[in-house]
Motif scaffolding. Structure first.
Motif: not given
Lengths: 114, 111
Positions: A98-106, B31-34, B51-52, B93-97
């Motif tokens: 459902s979202a764009r995801q980042l995959t990081f290097g080390s 979008n929010m990430f940990w 989303d919430v 966090s991110s907005f348009v990806d």
């Protein structure tokens, strides 16, 4: 499962030299390749990024070279300065779920000697 | 400037404690990430939310849960802290990806 491999782990360069950090990816669905710079005590910050339809992108002293067929990309820092000393992360991103995801290097810890 | 604020820079908790890490962003990002950051391993995604009240597992969700009751706030919960959860935790966090903004991190030590 590490989808983005980064090397070297650490790099020491003399002031004025060229710093080169390399990354390789596996998933051909990745469609955006950013580099992040992180100083001690801070979160990573976007430095420069490239899309796979471009072979090179330059912003000031920082250049990304991208080889789509080899699935490799690299960061070149020209005229390296002590203020460039930081940890650098390459990353790759795709839209998953459902979202764009980042995959990081080390990560690569760069030290530029004065 | 977009700001992502993590409530604590340093935390020391005991094994078995329930731990809450809080993150707030001020730019109405969807979008929010940990992530957790460990030497030699880079940043690894624990959970994200688009989303919430919505959440999805990342690469290493085991031992963690999250909560997003308001758009600006995303909490990471360690239900029963263990020593192998000693790490640097980064919220983003991110907005348009494409553009991620990171907080400064919380260094958690579990003793």
């Amino acid at each position: 499962q590490q989808q983005v491999k980064q090397s070297p782990q650490s790099l020491i360069v003399q002031k004025g030299g060229i710093s080169i950090i390399n990354c390789a990816y596996e998933n051909t669905a990745f469609d955006y390749f950013p580099w992040y710079q992180q100083f001690p005590g801070k979160g990573p910050a976007l430095l420069i990024a490239i899309r796979p339809d471009v072979s090179e992108k330059k912003e000031g002293r920082f250049t990304i070279s991208f080889n789509k067929s080899a699935k490799q990309f690299s960061l070149h820092i020209m005229d390296s300065q002590p203020g460039d000393s930081a940890t650098y992360f390459c990353a790759a991103t795709l839209f998953s779920g459902s979202a764009r995801q980042l995959t990081f290097g080390s990560g690569t810890q760069l030290t530029v000697l004065p | 400037d977009v700001k992502v604020t993590q409530s604590s820079r340093y935390l020391v908790k005991r094994t078995g404690e329930k731990v809450f890490l809080e993150c707030v962003q001020d730019m109405d990002h969807e979008n929010m990430f940990w992530y957790r950051q460990d030497p030699g391993l880079g940043l690894r995604l624990i959970y994200f939310s688009y989303d919430v009240k919505m959440k999805e597992k990342g690469d290493i969700p085991e031992g963690y849960s999250v909560s997003r009751e308001k758009k600006e706030r995303f909490s990471l919960i360690l239900e029963s802290a263990s020593t192998n959860q000693t790490s640097m935790y980064l919220c983003a966090s991110s907005f348009v990806d494409y553009g991620y903004t990171f907080g400064s991190g919380t260094r958690l030590t579990v003793v």
